[in-house]
Enzyme design. Structure first.
Site, mmCIF file in Angstrom:
data_model
loop_
_atom_site.group_PDB
_atom_site.id
_atom_site.type_symbol
_atom_site.label_atom_id
_atom_site.label_comp_id
_atom_site.label_asym_id
_atom_site.label_seq_id
_atom_site.Cartn_x
_atom_site.Cartn_y
_atom_site.Cartn_z
ATOM 1 N N THR A 98 23.876 0.558 -11.384
ATOM 2 C CA THR A 98 23.454 -0.839 -11.526
ATOM 3 C C THR A 98 21.977 -1.020 -11.149
ATOM 4 O O THR A 98 21.278 -1.859 -11.709
ATOM 5 C CB THR A 98 24.367 -1.784 -10.701
ATOM 6 O OG1 THR A 98 24.126 -3.122 -11.096
ATOM 7 C CG2 THR A 98 24.153 -1.638 -9.212
ATOM 8 N N LEU A 128 -3.988 -1.374 -1.767
ATOM 9 C CA LEU A 128 -4.024 -2.534 -2.647
ATOM 10 C C LEU A 128 -4.604 -3.661 -1.794
ATOM 11 O O LEU A 128 -3.992 -4.088 -0.818
ATOM 12 C CB LEU A 128 -2.616 -2.910 -3.132
ATOM 13 C CG LEU A 128 -2.553 -4.139 -4.044
ATOM 14 C CD1 LEU A 128 -3.200 -3.849 -5.393
ATOM 15 C CD2 LEU A 128 -1.115 -4.597 -4.247
ATOM 16 N N ASN A 163 2.099 -0.333 5.892
ATOM 17 C CA ASN A 163 2.291 -0.954 4.586
ATOM 18 C C ASN A 163 3.094 -2.215 4.839
ATOM 19 O O ASN A 163 4.196 -2.149 5.384
ATOM 20 C CB ASN A 163 3.065 0.017 3.675
ATOM 21 C CG ASN A 163 3.533 -0.643 2.390
ATOM 22 O OD1 ASN A 163 2.969 -1.625 1.938
ATOM 23 N ND2 ASN A 163 4.589 -0.103 1.802
ATOM 24 N N GLY A 164 2.541 -3.366 4.499
ATOM 25 C CA GLY A 164 3.292 -4.599 4.695
ATOM 26 C C GLY A 164 2.405 -5.790 4.957
ATOM 27 O O GLY A 164 1.181 -5.733 4.790
ATOM 28 N N CYS A 168 0.848 -1.185 0.000
ATOM 29 C CA CYS A 168 0.000 0.000 0.000
ATOM 30 C C CYS A 168 0.884 1.235 0.000
ATOM 31 O O CYS A 168 2.106 1.140 0.043
ATOM 32 C CB CYS A 168 -0.899 0.018 1.245
ATOM 33 S SG CYS A 168 -1.987 -1.409 1.373
ATOM 34 N N ARG A 172 19.984 0.057 -14.287
ATOM 35 C CA ARG A 172 20.086 -0.958 -15.349
ATOM 36 C C ARG A 172 19.168 -2.151 -15.078
ATOM 37 O O ARG A 172 18.440 -2.608 -15.949
ATOM 38 C CB ARG A 172 21.524 -1.478 -15.431
ATOM 39 C CG ARG A 172 22.515 -0.539 -16.041
ATOM 40 C CD ARG A 172 23.891 -1.201 -15.961
ATOM 41 N NE ARG A 172 24.951 -0.305 -16.365
ATOM 42 C CZ ARG A 172 26.246 -0.567 -16.171
ATOM 43 N NH1 ARG A 172 26.598 -1.693 -15.562
ATOM 44 N NH2 ARG A 172 27.166 0.286 -16.576
#
Length: 561
Positions: free
Chosen positions: A337, A50, A75-76, A2, A340
């Protein structure tokens, strides 16, 4: 997964401030709530949902009749909420796993609360009766959290920095938005004015320490000792348990599958456990890469072996390059990195959201750091130094791989699950003698591979497949994804700009055209906030000028012997 957002002591109109909360709407596409705090007109919560667990009563901030003075935005996922409920006799009003945070806090305070949670979390807990605000974040920072606290006591908290940088306040906020440290909680006093004052910041868990919540785990005490058979068995038991507890979901489960060891192990164990509990849909696995890239070919083998419903996303160069700016905006970093590797993950997440109904997505993040999977570990001067490096990487995950995994999936409203970062699994692995964990026989992650050798979960050539960076594996062996990016960027950045890079960007100055290009985009969206990245991710013990594994001498592709 969320998006959480809260303000305490705002001088500006909250209806204007709440526009900032909409910057993280992607994290919760199912519902939104904005709620003022009774008695504190300048304090409020914002929440993007969500819906994964308890679709009826899952809106936040969570408030229950038993504790009318407590407000929780989190959130979790708390995987042990049922075990905690049973152990302490908690009387839940909802089916929401996060409700356990309120009960734990009421029973034993914030220290016990944070320490007893087995899961991934970032939360804001308000206690109006005792005038306290608490912030907390899980051990590895799998769930993100940012905060801004001004000298005069205005506090802003959000899942992503983009929800805080445009807040209005009488004093400047520019340099003060910062990530909240993983494995910590903070206690703040709430004044009658709605402003806050920080009291203490406490580290409640280190990755090496066995977590307190082991006391109410579903797997009981494991055999002790470091003989190889015992260790291999314990690794298998704990890893399987890590995957099993993460099956908690009311939405469809899927899995990212690069064809490397980590994601392949996750997918194989996940599918096995889904069959055991009779999940009534096939597991969807997802791979991305250019035509005939190493990742696509390897993932295809794994999917055929385990019997998943496999999806391939073909990456074309133009699409990848066009995504760079939106990826950097989502990530809030300019690390080379990370960017990418994020492009492929961002595009495969976009596909999952648009073309399928999978929402809860398993992935293999954390294994390289934990099990010494990076190729440069072959060059470690000693097992002890390798062990120290492994711990350093784990502590910094929230700046690199965990950041990438969260933002690229959350950008498309997906929820990530990472079993390799299970608290009990990681603390056990780190407790093993340093000598056991190093690369052996020219193979990194040797102990992990050996532990699953007789399980028949994966084809032998996948179980022993050499390390391939995600950002490289999605391209061909002949030309890496980083080379493709560099060829394009060489045309975009003038030599003169690079020469003067250190003057323009004195902190973490770009050394290549590629890093300059990423930095320009970052500064366009997050000007003056380069300190969010303390340093670039680079391999150690080797003279590397680029973070790609393919630039290192001991790199071996699948096609080389």
């Amino acid at each position: 997964m969320c998006g959480i957002w809260a303000l305490f002591g705002s001088d500006e109109c909250l209806s204007v401030q709440c526009l900032s909360a909409m910057k993280i709407a992607h994290r919760g596409p199912d519902a939104f709530r904005f709620e003022n705090v009774n008695g504190f007109t300048n304090c409020c919560f914002g929440f993007h949902r969500l819906a994964v667990v308890d679709q009826l009563y899952g809106m936040q901030p969570i408030r229950v009749k038993k504790f009318p003075y407590l407000w929780l935005c989190y959130n979790g996922e708390i995987y042990n909420f049922k075990q905690l409920q049973k152990q302490f006799g908690f009387d839940f009003q909802t089916l929401v796993d996060g409700e356990v945070i309120l009960h734990l806090y009421n029973r034993g305070g914030i220290e016990q609360t944070a320490s007893m949670l087995d899961g991934v979390f970032a939360f804001i807990l308000l206690d109006t009766a005792n005038r306290k605000v608490f912030l907390a974040r899980d051990t590895y920072g799998v769930r993100p959290l940012f905060k801004v606290l001004t000298d005069d006591g205005f506090l802003g908290v959000c899942s992503e920095a983009k929800g805080l940088i445009n807040l209005k306040h009488s004093t400047s906020l520019c340099s003060k938005v910062e990530p909240f440290l993983p494995g910590h909680y903070e206690v703040l006093d709430l004044k009658p004015s709605g402003k806050v004052a920080s009291v203490e910041l406490v580290k409640f868990h280190s990755c090496k320490d066995e977590p307190l919540h082991v006391a109410c785990d579903t797997v009981e005490a494991l055999p002790s000792g470091f003989d190889l058979e015992t260790v291999k068995s314990n690794i298998r038991i704990l890893f399987e348990n890590a995957v099993r507890k993460r099956l908690m979901a009311h939405r469809r489960i899927g899995c990212l599958l690069s064809g490397g060891l980590d994601s392949s192990l996750v997918a194989a164990v996940l599918l096995k456990l889904m069959k055991e509990i009779n999940v009534n849909y096939p597991l969807q696995t997802f791979a991305i890469g250019m035509e005939n890239s190493p990742d696509l070919l390897a993932a295809r083998k794994v999917a055929a072996h385990i019997g998943s419903e496999h999806h391939e996303v073909i990456l074309n160069t133009e699409e990848g390059i066009q995504a760079i700016e939106e990826v950097i905006f989502s990530l809030e970093t300019y690390d080379i990195t990370t960017i990418r590797a994020s492009i492929g993950m961002y595009l495969v997440s976009k596909y999952i959201r648009k073309k399928t109904d999978s929402v809860v997505i398993f992935s293999g993040e954390g294994s390289d750091e934990l099990t010494q999977g990076y190729i440069y570990f072959h060059k470690a001067p000693s097992p002890e130094e390798a062990a120290e490096e492994s711990e350093r990487l784990l502590k910094e995950l929230y700046l690199f791989d965990v950041l990438r995994a969260d933002r690229t999936t959350a950008a498309h409203g997906l929820e990530l699950r990472v079993p390799f970062l299970d608290h009990r699994f990681t603390s056990y692995y780190l407790s093993l003698p340093a000598e056991l964990r190093i690369p052996k026989n020219g193979t990194e992650k040797y102990l992990l591979r050996l532990s699953f050798e007789d399980s028949n979960l994966l084809p032998k050539e996948i179980l022993w497949r050499p390390k391939e960076a995600f950002s490289d594996g999605i391209a061909s062996v002949k030309k890496s994804w980083f080379s493709i990016l560099q060829d394009y960027i060489d045309q975009q950045v003038d030599d003169l700009l690079l020469e003067k890079a250190a003057e323009k960007y004195p902190f973490n100055p770009p050394k290549t055209k590629e890093s300059y290009y990423y930095r320009q985009i970052f500064e366009k969206h997050y000007s003056g906030r380069s300190s969010w990245l303390p340093h670039y991710w680079m391999p150690r013990w080797v003279k590397a000028t680029d973070p790609s594994a393919r630039t290192l001498k001991h790199y071996k592709s699948d096609t080389q012997e």
